[in-house]
Motif scaffolding. Structure first.
Motif, PDB file in Angstrom:
ATOM      1  N   LYS A  99       0.855  -1.240   0.026  1.00  0.00           N
ATOM      2  CA  LYS A  99       0.011   0.041   0.030  1.00  0.00           C
ATOM      3  C   LYS A  99       0.912   1.292   0.065  1.00  0.00           C
ATOM      4  O   LYS A  99       0.726   2.203  -0.756  1.00  0.00           O
ATOM      5  N   LEU A 100       1.964   1.291   0.816  1.00  0.00           N
ATOM      6  CA  LEU A 100       2.865   2.511   0.581  1.00  0.00           C
ATOM      7  C   LEU A 100       3.471   2.684  -0.304  1.00  0.00           C
ATOM      8  O   LEU A 100       3.584   3.900  -0.948  1.00  0.00           O
ATOM      9  N   GLU A 107       1.233  16.069   8.798  1.00  0.00           N
ATOM     10  CA  GLU A 107       0.584  15.745   7.270  1.00  0.00           C
ATOM     11  C   GLU A 107       1.262  14.427   6.918  1.00  0.00           C
ATOM     12  O   GLU A 107       0.367  13.625   6.268  1.00  0.00           O
ATOM     13  N   ARG A 108       2.485  14.235   7.043  1.00  0.00           N
ATOM     14  CA  ARG A 108       2.836  12.957   6.495  1.00  0.00           C
ATOM     15  C   ARG A 108       2.413  11.747   7.261  1.00  0.00           C
ATOM     16  O   ARG A 108       1.986  10.690   6.551  1.00  0.00           O
ATOM     17  N   HIS A 122      -1.543   7.191   7.293  1.00  0.00           N
ATOM     18  CA  HIS A 122      -2.783   6.634   8.076  1.00  0.00           C
ATOM     19  C   HIS A 122      -3.989   6.550   7.022  1.00  0.00           C
ATOM     20  O   HIS A 122      -4.572   5.511   7.468  1.00  0.00           O
ATOM     21  N   ALA A 123      -3.965   7.513   6.027  1.00  0.00           N
ATOM     22  CA  ALA A 123      -5.015   7.401   5.291  1.00  0.00           C
ATOM     23  C   ALA A 123      -5.018   6.233   4.354  1.00  0.00           C
ATOM     24  O   ALA A 123      -5.980   5.323   4.209  1.00  0.00           O
ATOM     25  N   LEU A 177       2.051   1.713  15.340  1.00  0.00           N
ATOM     26  CA  LEU A 177       2.641   1.920  14.079  1.00  0.00           C
ATOM     27  C   LEU A 177       3.650   3.088  14.539  1.00  0.00           C
ATOM     28  O   LEU A 177       3.207   4.192  14.549  1.00  0.00           O
ATOM     29  N   SER A 178       4.748   2.893  14.491  1.00  0.00           N
ATOM     30  CA  SER A 178       5.716   3.973  14.745  1.00  0.00           C
ATOM     31  C   SER A 178       6.430   4.431  13.466  1.00  0.00           C
ATOM     32  O   SER A 178       6.602   3.553  12.230  1.00  0.00           O
TER      33      SER A 178
END
Length: 91
Positions: free
Chosen positions: A10-11, A59-60, A65-66, A79-80
């Motif tokens: 996903k990333l 914002e990052r 997260h989105a 999640l770190s």
């Protein structure tokens, strides 16, 4: 597909990172809230993406997260994040 593989896919798709490392740290949280046998609950992500340029740390994090919204309501307990642009990258 494992949770770590899903996070990475996903990333990569959403942020086209220059570099991405997804680390399952669940073994460090045995006995803590959210830990599950077999792990896949606590992760550290180190990501370098040009898409972070001009964005604040918050914002990052919101961008990530989105992209991981579904996983954050399910298998991911913690999640770190380490987020950098290519210009900020530490050699």
């Amino acid at each position: 597909m494992t949770v770590a593989q899903t996070i990475e896919a996903k990333l990569r798709q959403g942020l086209a990172p220059e570099s991405l490392t997804v680390i399952d740290e669940s073994h460090r949280h045995v006995g803590h809230a959210g830990h599950r046998p077999g792990g896949e609950s606590h992760f550290r992500v180190e990501i370098v993406s040009a898409q972070f340029a001009g964005k604040s740390r918050v914002e990052r994090q919101r961008m990530i997260h989105a992209l991981l919204a579904e996983e954050l309501t399910g298998p991911i307990h913690a999640l770190s994040l380490s987020t950098q642009t290519p210009d900020e990258k530490i050699p």
